[in-house]
Scaffold this motif. Structure first.
Motif, PDB file in Angstrom:
ATOM      1  N   SER A   1       0.840  -1.184   0.000  1.00  0.00           N
ATOM      2  CA  SER A   1       0.000   0.000   0.000  1.00  0.00           C
ATOM      3  C   SER A   1       0.875   1.234   0.000  1.00  0.00           C
ATOM      4  N   ILE A   2       0.411   2.283  -0.623  1.00  0.00           N
ATOM      5  CA  ILE A   2       1.138   3.542  -0.599  1.00  0.00           C
ATOM      6  C   ILE A   2       0.696   4.384   0.586  1.00  0.00           C
ATOM      7  N   HIS A   3      -0.220   3.840   1.383  1.00  0.00           N
ATOM      8  CA  HIS A   3      -0.782   4.591   2.496  1.00  0.00           C
ATOM      9  C   HIS A   3      -0.226   4.085   3.820  1.00  0.00           C
ATOM     10  N   THR A   4      -0.802   4.560   4.896  1.00  0.00           N
ATOM     11  CA  THR A   4      -0.393   4.171   6.228  1.00  0.00           C
ATOM     12  C   THR A   4      -0.451   2.654   6.388  1.00  0.00           C
ATOM     13  N   PRO A   5       0.515   2.033   7.074  1.00  0.00           N
ATOM     14  CA  PRO A   5       0.457   0.579   7.280  1.00  0.00           C
ATOM     15  C   PRO A   5      -0.851   0.190   7.953  1.00  0.00           C
TER      16      PRO A   5
ATOM     17  N   VAL B   1     -16.072   3.361   3.349  1.00  0.00           N
ATOM     18  CA  VAL B   1     -15.164   2.224   3.168  1.00  0.00           C
ATOM     19  C   VAL B   1     -13.770   2.690   2.767  1.00  0.00           C
ATOM     20  N   LEU B   2     -13.698   3.559   1.771  1.00  0.00           N
ATOM     21  CA  LEU B   2     -12.383   4.017   1.319  1.00  0.00           C
ATOM     22  C   LEU B   2     -11.704   4.899   2.361  1.00  0.00           C
ATOM     23  N   GLY B   3     -12.499   5.661   3.110  1.00  0.00           N
ATOM     24  CA  GLY B   3     -11.922   6.477   4.179  1.00  0.00           C
ATOM     25  C   GLY B   3     -11.276   5.624   5.251  1.00  0.00           C
ATOM     26  N   ALA B   4     -11.888   4.483   5.569  1.00  0.00           N
ATOM     27  CA  ALA B   4     -11.294   3.573   6.550  1.00  0.00           C
ATOM     28  C   ALA B   4      -9.947   3.055   6.046  1.00  0.00           C
ATOM     29  N   LEU B   5      -9.868   2.715   4.765  1.00  0.00           N
ATOM     30  CA  LEU B   5      -8.599   2.251   4.209  1.00  0.00           C
ATOM     31  C   LEU B   5      -7.549   3.357   4.247  1.00  0.00           C
ATOM     32  N   GLU B   6      -7.952   4.576   3.932  1.00  0.00           N
ATOM     33  CA  GLU B   6      -7.016   5.701   3.956  1.00  0.00           C
ATOM     34  C   GLU B   6      -6.453   5.927   5.353  1.00  0.00           C
ATOM     35  N   ARG B   7      -7.258   5.611   6.361  1.00  0.00           N
ATOM     36  CA  ARG B   7      -6.782   5.780   7.742  1.00  0.00           C
ATOM     37  C   ARG B   7      -5.970   4.579   8.216  1.00  0.00           C
ATOM     38  N   GLY B   8      -5.776   3.593   7.339  1.00  0.00           N
ATOM     39  CA  GLY B   8      -4.913   2.465   7.667  1.00  0.00           C
ATOM     40  C   GLY B   8      -5.615   1.285   8.291  1.00  0.00           C
ATOM     41  N   VAL B   9      -6.961   1.266   8.278  1.00  0.00           N
ATOM     42  CA  VAL B   9      -7.677   0.117   8.827  1.00  0.00           C
ATOM     43  C   VAL B   9      -7.476  -1.079   7.891  1.00  0.00           C
ATOM     44  N   ASP B  10      -7.238  -2.232   8.462  1.00  0.00           N
ATOM     45  CA  ASP B  10      -6.971  -3.443   7.694  1.00  0.00           C
ATOM     46  C   ASP B  10      -8.118  -3.742   6.729  1.00  0.00           C
ATOM     47  N   PRO B  11      -7.835  -3.928   5.424  1.00  0.00           N
ATOM     48  CA  PRO B  11      -8.917  -4.190   4.451  1.00  0.00           C
ATOM     49  C   PRO B  11      -9.771  -5.403   4.806  1.00  0.00           C
ATOM     50  N   GLU B  12      -9.154  -6.459   5.339  1.00  0.00           N
ATOM     51  CA  GLU B  12      -9.941  -7.636   5.704  1.00  0.00           C
ATOM     52  C   GLU B  12     -10.946  -7.299   6.786  1.00  0.00           C
ATOM     53  N   SER B  13     -10.539  -6.468   7.731  1.00  0.00           N
ATOM     54  CA  SER B  13     -11.465  -6.060   8.786  1.00  0.00           C
ATOM     55  C   SER B  13     -12.608  -5.222   8.222  1.00  0.00           C
ATOM     56  N   VAL B  14     -12.307  -4.371   7.256  1.00  0.00           N
ATOM     57  CA  VAL B  14     -13.359  -3.567   6.628  1.00  0.00           C
ATOM     58  C   VAL B  14     -14.360  -4.488   5.928  1.00  0.00           C
TER      59      VAL B  14
ATOM     60  N   VAL C   1     -17.622  -3.229  -1.864  1.00  0.00           N
ATOM     61  CA  VAL C   1     -16.583  -4.269  -1.930  1.00  0.00           C
ATOM     62  C   VAL C   1     -15.736  -4.077  -3.184  1.00  0.00           C
ATOM     63  N   ALA C   2     -16.378  -3.791  -4.302  1.00  0.00           N
ATOM     64  CA  ALA C   2     -15.642  -3.581  -5.552  1.00  0.00           C
ATOM     65  C   ALA C   2     -14.694  -2.383  -5.429  1.00  0.00           C
ATOM     66  N   ALA C   3     -15.149  -1.309  -4.803  1.00  0.00           N
ATOM     67  CA  ALA C   3     -14.296  -0.135  -4.623  1.00  0.00           C
ATOM     68  C   ALA C   3     -13.099  -0.471  -3.749  1.00  0.00           C
ATOM     69  N   LEU C   4     -13.345  -1.216  -2.695  1.00  0.00           N
ATOM     70  CA  LEU C   4     -12.246  -1.624  -1.811  1.00  0.00           C
ATOM     71  C   LEU C   4     -11.219  -2.458  -2.565  1.00  0.00           C
ATOM     72  N   SER C   5     -11.690  -3.354  -3.415  1.00  0.00           N
ATOM     73  CA  SER C   5     -10.765  -4.260  -4.110  1.00  0.00           C
ATOM     74  C   SER C   5      -9.822  -3.522  -5.049  1.00  0.00           C
ATOM     75  N   LEU C   6     -10.221  -2.329  -5.496  1.00  0.00           N
ATOM     76  CA  LEU C   6      -9.387  -1.557  -6.421  1.00  0.00           C
ATOM     77  C   LEU C   6      -8.470  -0.565  -5.723  1.00  0.00           C
ATOM     78  N   HIS C   7      -8.627  -0.441  -4.425  1.00  0.00           N
ATOM     79  CA  HIS C   7      -7.827   0.531  -3.675  1.00  0.00           C
ATOM     80  C   HIS C   7      -6.398   0.011  -3.507  1.00  0.00           C
TER      81      HIS C   7
ATOM     82  N   GLU D   1     -12.480 -11.892  -1.936  1.00  0.00           N
ATOM     83  CA  GLU D   1     -11.624 -10.741  -1.643  1.00  0.00           C
ATOM     84  C   GLU D   1     -10.677 -11.029  -0.478  1.00  0.00           C
ATOM     85  N   VAL D   2     -11.166 -11.728   0.536  1.00  0.00           N
ATOM     86  CA  VAL D   2     -10.307 -12.068   1.670  1.00  0.00           C
ATOM     87  C   VAL D   2      -9.174 -12.984   1.228  1.00  0.00           C
ATOM     88  N   LEU D   3      -9.496 -13.980   0.409  1.00  0.00           N
ATOM     89  CA  LEU D   3      -8.458 -14.892  -0.083  1.00  0.00           C
ATOM     90  C   LEU D   3      -7.439 -14.148  -0.935  1.00  0.00           C
ATOM     91  N   THR D   4      -7.909 -13.203  -1.731  1.00  0.00           N
ATOM     92  CA  THR D   4      -6.994 -12.388  -2.532  1.00  0.00           C
ATOM     93  C   THR D   4      -6.063 -11.595  -1.638  1.00  0.00           C
TER      94      THR D   4
END
Length: 374
Positions: A2-6, A38-51, A88-94, A125-128
């Motif tokens: 990721s290019i964002h926060t771990p 959803v995308l805001g959570a990813l930007e803040r570094g929340v684990d995608p699987e948890s989202v 979910v589709a938006a998350l998968s492309l982030h 998505e989780v398996l990916t």
């Protein structure tokens, strides 16, 4: 990755707030805001699987609960589900969700006739995210198409999803077909029972109660390759007699006969509008379909769970559930020469008359069933 926060593990408070925010957007039909949550959570570094599993899946569960309580219409439920799917589709492309494949190949598919694709999509998505190369085939995958895909791709395993119990005979055929070409099958979804009882009855190679458990099982090591002595189709009770075959083959005529008899036994039916009568016939068809599935599996409780859940759904919609016992009685009279079917129907009637029938486990059914009766 990721290019964002771990990534960081989401706390209970974080998950709860995100789920609340997403529910507010989803229930209002606001796709833009739902995606921003959803995308805001990813930007803040929340684990995608948890989202995926602690936020989106949690909200989707609430969608189902609100529909069952008649606080969402079928149209609203469909819209909410579609918004969650696009989230979910938006998350998968982030960028935060980009993971290079480091493991084997898994095919994820829904059983033929199964339209509830979001649980399978979440697993894919989780398996990916966990490094698998995933072939996600989506909803309602015909068995021959699934097998052709496996021949072409040499997948390590199939993850097969089904939410509705009436798809279990079809799931059984798919499981057996995959195993026949040497591909092990992990199954999941509400159709297989809360404890996986039907997964084991149908001799799947593995079962998981949810996407996280399924991913953990696959990560723990390869599923065992199907044995040559795997259970054959003739081990199930539906081939000990002709009840399942005859009832399912003649279900349309049976529904017509019961509908005619029900008009005499339940006079209120005569006042129904044409649309209400059509919906009642559809409900009768679902009852016969669940009866057939219970015969296939040899499980009285499956039918009892379905019929008591149906009573709860009808009651929530102001539709008189008192029509169910005479319906089952008429059906039993028509099937008097089918002892297993009669026994299952009597078991369902007894469940309806118990004072604690409202506490029976939820039995998934097509979302249009009880809604249409109103």
């Amino acid at each position: 990755m990721s290019i964002h926060t771990p990534h960081r593990a989401a706390t209970g408070d974080t998950v709860g707030q995100l789920a609340d925010d997403l529910w507010t957007a989803v229930s209002a039909g606001d796709e833009r805001t739902a995606t921003e949550v959803v995308l805001g959570a990813l930007e803040r570094g929340v684990d995608p699987e948890s989202v995926l599993l602690d936020v989106i899946a949690r909200v989707q569960g609430k969608v189902g609960e609100e529909w069952a309580a008649n606080r969402l219409s079928v149209a609203q439920e469909h819209a909410a589900t579609a918004i969650n799917e696009r989230a979910v589709a938006a998350l998968s492309l982030h960028p935060a969700a980009r993971t290079a494949p480091t493991r084997g190949r898994i095919t994820v598919a829904c059983v033929d006739g199964e339209w509830h694709a979001l649980p399978a999509r979440l697993l894919a998505e989780v398996l990916t995210l966990r490094g698998w190369r995933v072939d996600y085939l989506g909803a309602q995958v015909p068995g021959p198409h699934l097998i052709a895909h496996l021949h072409r791709t040499n997948s390590d395993a199939v993850a097969l999803s089904s939410s509705i119990a009436t798809r279990l005979p079809t799931a059984h055929a798919a499981i057996t077909a995959c195993q026949a070409i040497g591909v092990p099958v992990l199954v999941g979804g509400a159709a297989f029972g809360p404890d996986g009882r039907y997964a084991f009855l149908l001799d799947a190679d593995a079962w998981a109660p949810d996407a996280r458990a399924a991913a953990d099982r696959l990560a723990a090591g390869p599923l065992p390759r199907p044995r040559r002595d795997h259970q054959q189709l003739d081990d199930l009770p539906h081939l000990a007699d002709q009840e399942y075959t005859l009832i399912t083959r003649n279900s349309a005529a049976l529904v017509r006969t019961v509908f005619t008899a029900l008009e005499a036994a339940f006079p209120a039916l005569r006042t129904y509008s044409e649309l209400q009568r059509e919906h009642t016939a559809e409900d009768l068809a679902h009852i016969v379909e669940f009866l057939g599935t219970a015969l296939y599996l040899g499980d009285e409780d499956l039918f009892a769970s379905f019929i008591t859940w149906t009573a709860q759904i009808l009651t929530a919609r102001g539709v008189p559930a008192r029509s169910l016992p005479p319906t089952l009685s008429i059906l039993a009279a028509e099937l008097k020469d089918f002892p297993r079917a009669v026994c299952i129907l009597e078991h369902g009637t007894a469940a309806l008359t118990r004072p604690d029938h409202g506490s029976r486990p939820y039995a998934p059914v097509d979302r249009s069933t009880a809604e249409s009766a109103s």
